[in-house]
Design a protein around this motif. Structure first.
Motif, PDB file in Angstrom:
ATOM      1  N   LEU A  29       0.827  -1.208   0.000  1.00 19.16           N
ATOM      2  CA  LEU A  29       0.000   0.000   0.000  1.00 19.16           C
ATOM      3  C   LEU A  29       0.864   1.262   0.000  1.00 19.16           C
ATOM      4  O   LEU A  29       0.577   2.216  -0.729  1.00 19.16           O
ATOM      5  CB  LEU A  29      -0.929  -0.013   1.206  1.00 19.16           C
ATOM      6  N   VAL A  30       1.928   1.266   0.796  1.00 21.60           N
ATOM      7  CA  VAL A  30       2.841   2.419   0.821  1.00 21.60           C
ATOM      8  C   VAL A  30       3.485   2.613  -0.552  1.00 21.60           C
ATOM      9  O   VAL A  30       3.590   3.729  -1.054  1.00 21.60           O
ATOM     10  CB  VAL A  30       3.913   2.244   1.918  1.00 21.60           C
ATOM     11  N   THR A  31       3.894   1.515  -1.175  1.00 21.75           N
ATOM     12  CA  THR A  31       4.499   1.595  -2.510  1.00 21.75           C
ATOM     13  C   THR A  31       3.511   2.156  -3.521  1.00 21.75           C
ATOM     14  O   THR A  31       3.853   3.024  -4.321  1.00 21.75           O
ATOM     15  CB  THR A  31       4.975   0.199  -2.956  1.00 21.75           C
ATOM     16  N   LEU A  32       2.298   1.675  -3.465  1.00 20.17           N
ATOM     17  CA  LEU A  32       1.268   2.155  -4.388  1.00 20.17           C
ATOM     18  C   LEU A  32       0.972   3.638  -4.172  1.00 20.17           C
ATOM     19  O   LEU A  32       0.864   4.404  -5.134  1.00 20.17           O
ATOM     20  CB  LEU A  32       0.004   1.319  -4.204  1.00 20.17           C
ATOM     21  N   LEU A  33       0.874   4.056  -2.914  1.00 17.78           N
ATOM     22  CA  LEU A  33       0.581   5.456  -2.624  1.00 17.78           C
ATOM     23  C   LEU A  33       1.754   6.378  -2.957  1.00 17.78           C
ATOM     24  O   LEU A  33       1.559   7.568  -3.181  1.00 17.78           O
ATOM     25  CB  LEU A  33       0.179   5.620  -1.157  1.00 17.78           C
ATOM     26  N   ALA A  34       2.958   5.848  -2.996  1.00 14.03           N
ATOM     27  CA  ALA A  34       4.107   6.655  -3.403  1.00 14.03           C
ATOM     28  C   ALA A  34       4.184   6.745  -4.921  1.00 14.03           C
ATOM     29  O   ALA A  34       4.628   7.765  -5.465  1.00 14.03           O
ATOM     30  CB  ALA A  34       5.395   6.060  -2.845  1.00 14.03           C
ATOM     31  N   TYR A  35       3.750   5.699  -5.615  1.00 13.96           N
ATOM     32  CA  TYR A  35       3.877   5.645  -7.078  1.00 13.96           C
ATOM     33  C   TYR A  35       2.744   6.380  -7.806  1.00 13.96           C
ATOM     34  O   TYR A  35       2.977   6.994  -8.840  1.00 13.96           O
ATOM     35  CB  TYR A  35       3.919   4.188  -7.522  1.00 13.96           C
ATOM     36  N   LEU A  36       1.534   6.324  -7.286  1.00 13.25           N
ATOM     37  CA  LEU A  36       0.385   6.876  -8.006  1.00 13.25           C
ATOM     38  C   LEU A  36       0.481   8.378  -8.307  1.00 13.25           C
ATOM     39  O   LEU A  36       0.143   8.784  -9.425  1.00 13.25           O
ATOM     40  CB  LEU A  36      -0.911   6.549  -7.269  1.00 13.25           C
ATOM     41  N   PRO A  37       0.915   9.227  -7.378  1.00 12.90           N
ATOM     42  CA  PRO A  37       1.038  10.645  -7.746  1.00 12.90           C
ATOM     43  C   PRO A  37       2.034  10.889  -8.874  1.00 12.90           C
ATOM     44  O   PRO A  37       1.800  11.725  -9.749  1.00 12.90           O
ATOM     45  CB  PRO A  37       1.502  11.327  -6.454  1.00 12.90           C
ATOM     46  N   ASP A  38       3.131  10.145  -8.877  1.00 15.76           N
ATOM     47  CA  ASP A  38       4.121  10.276  -9.941  1.00 15.76           C
ATOM     48  C   ASP A  38       3.542   9.791 -11.267  1.00 15.76           C
ATOM     49  O   ASP A  38       3.741  10.416 -12.305  1.00 15.76           O
ATOM     50  CB  ASP A  38       5.379   9.489  -9.584  1.00 15.76           C
ATOM     51  N   LEU A  39       2.829   8.684 -11.233  1.00 21.89           N
ATOM     52  CA  LEU A  39       2.191   8.160 -12.439  1.00 21.89           C
ATOM     53  C   LEU A  39       1.175   9.146 -12.988  1.00 21.89           C
ATOM     54  O   LEU A  39       1.118   9.391 -14.197  1.00 21.89           O
ATOM     55  CB  LEU A  39       1.519   6.819 -12.138  1.00 21.89           C
ATOM     56  N   TYR A  40       0.368   9.747 -12.097  1.00 20.39           N
ATOM     57  CA  TYR A  40      -0.612  10.735 -12.540  1.00 20.39           C
ATOM     58  C   TYR A  40       0.073  11.914 -13.214  1.00 20.39           C
ATOM     59  O   TYR A  40      -0.368  12.367 -14.277  1.00 20.39           O
ATOM     60  CB  TYR A  40      -1.464  11.229 -11.360  1.00 20.39           C
ATOM     61  N   ALA A  41       1.129  12.422 -12.605  1.00 18.54           N
ATOM     62  CA  ALA A  41       1.824  13.574 -13.174  1.00 18.54           C
ATOM     63  C   ALA A  41       2.397  13.242 -14.551  1.00 18.54           C
ATOM     64  O   ALA A  41       2.275  14.042 -15.486  1.00 18.54           O
ATOM     65  CB  ALA A  41       2.931  14.043 -12.228  1.00 18.54           C
ATOM     66  N   GLN A  42       2.998  12.078 -14.689  1.00 20.80           N
ATOM     67  CA  GLN A  42       3.566  11.684 -15.981  1.00 20.80           C
ATOM     68  C   GLN A  42       2.480  11.530 -17.041  1.00 20.80           C
ATOM     69  O   GLN A  42       2.646  11.985 -18.177  1.00 20.80           O
ATOM     70  CB  GLN A  42       4.347  10.370 -15.836  1.00 20.80           C
ATOM     71  N   MET A  43       1.378  10.895 -16.673  1.00 15.25           N
ATOM     72  CA  MET A  43       0.297  10.685 -17.637  1.00 15.25           C
ATOM     73  C   MET A  43      -0.366  12.000 -18.025  1.00 15.25           C
ATOM     74  O   MET A  43      -0.688  12.221 -19.194  1.00 15.25           O
ATOM     75  CB  MET A  43      -0.738   9.713 -17.065  1.00 15.25           C
ATOM     76  N   ARG A  44      -0.573  12.874 -17.056  1.00 15.16           N
ATOM     77  CA  ARG A  44      -1.208  14.166 -17.345  1.00 15.16           C
ATOM     78  C   ARG A  44      -0.302  15.023 -18.233  1.00 15.16           C
ATOM     79  O   ARG A  44      -0.784  15.666 -19.169  1.00 15.16           O
ATOM     80  CB  ARG A  44      -1.530  14.885 -16.037  1.00 15.16           C
ATOM     81  N   LEU A  45       0.984  15.044 -17.935  1.00 16.09           N
ATOM     82  CA  LEU A  45       1.915  15.804 -18.771  1.00 16.09           C
ATOM     83  C   LEU A  45       1.950  15.247 -20.190  1.00 16.09           C
ATOM     84  O   LEU A  45       1.986  16.007 -21.161  1.00 16.09           O
ATOM     85  CB  LEU A  45       3.311  15.799 -18.159  1.00 16.09           C
ATOM     86  N   ASP A  46       1.930  13.941 -20.311  1.00 11.59           N
ATOM     87  CA  ASP A  46       1.916  13.316 -21.633  1.00 11.59           C
ATOM     88  C   ASP A  46       0.630  13.672 -22.384  1.00 11.59           C
ATOM     89  O   ASP A  46       0.655  13.968 -23.576  1.00 11.59           O
ATOM     90  CB  ASP A  46       2.058  11.805 -21.495  1.00 11.59           C
ATOM     91  N   TYR A  47      -0.488  13.672 -21.680  1.00 14.26           N
ATOM     92  CA  TYR A  47      -1.771  14.023 -22.286  1.00 14.26           C
ATOM     93  C   TYR A  47      -1.794  15.478 -22.755  1.00 14.26           C
ATOM     94  O   TYR A  47      -2.366  15.793 -23.799  1.00 14.26           O
ATOM     95  CB  TYR A  47      -2.899  13.768 -21.284  1.00 14.26           C
ATOM     96  N   LEU A  48      -1.166  16.355 -21.971  1.00 12.17           N
ATOM     97  CA  LEU A  48      -1.131  17.775 -22.337  1.00 12.17           C
ATOM     98  C   LEU A  48      -0.209  18.050 -23.525  1.00 12.17           C
ATOM     99  O   LEU A  48      -0.286  19.113 -24.124  1.00 12.17           O
ATOM    100  CB  LEU A  48      -0.677  18.622 -21.138  1.00 12.17           C
ATOM    101  N   GLY A  49       0.665  17.120 -23.857  1.00 14.58           N
ATOM    102  CA  GLY A  49       1.592  17.307 -24.969  1.00 14.58           C
ATOM    103  C   GLY A  49       2.969  17.757 -24.532  1.00 14.58           C
ATOM    104  O   GLY A  49       3.725  18.327 -25.325  1.00 14.58           O
TER     105      GLY A  49
END
Length: 94
Positions: free
Chosen positions: A6-26
């Motif tokens: 759970l700690v690993t998942l909660l540490a990874y998800l914000p980073d994953l969101y930021a990467q995906m959102r930046l990729d989506y924005l171009g």
């Protein structure tokens, strides 16, 4: 083990969101300057992209997960010990 996962998942998800959102924005991750990185992003989303990009700087999600797990392990040992002691006292007290 579940708590470490759970700690690993909660540490990874914000980073994953930021990467995906930046990729989506171009966002261009291979750009040499901020101007190159923000070239393909609409002007109304540039502030958001800059904030997201800067939020990914610093320590990575793996180090955050390691720190979280190291801080969580003593808590788990103490909590498990207390549960064991209470169950033993109820067993022998009754």
């Amino acid at each position: 083990m579940t708590c470490v996962l759970l700690v690993t998942l909660l540490a990874y998800l914000p980073d994953l969101y930021a990467q995906m959102r930046l990729d989506y924005l171009g966002f261009d991750f291979n750009g040499w300057s901020d101007e190159d990185r923000l070239r393909n992003i609409a002007p109304e989303f540039r502030d958001e992209a800059i904030k997201l990009y800067r939020s990914t700087m610093g320590i990575g999600w793996t180090f955050k997960a390691i720190i979280g797990a190291v801080l969580l392990i003593p808590y788990q040992i103490v909590a498990s010990g207390l549960v064991f002691m209470v169950s033993q006292s109820k067993k022998h007290g009754s």
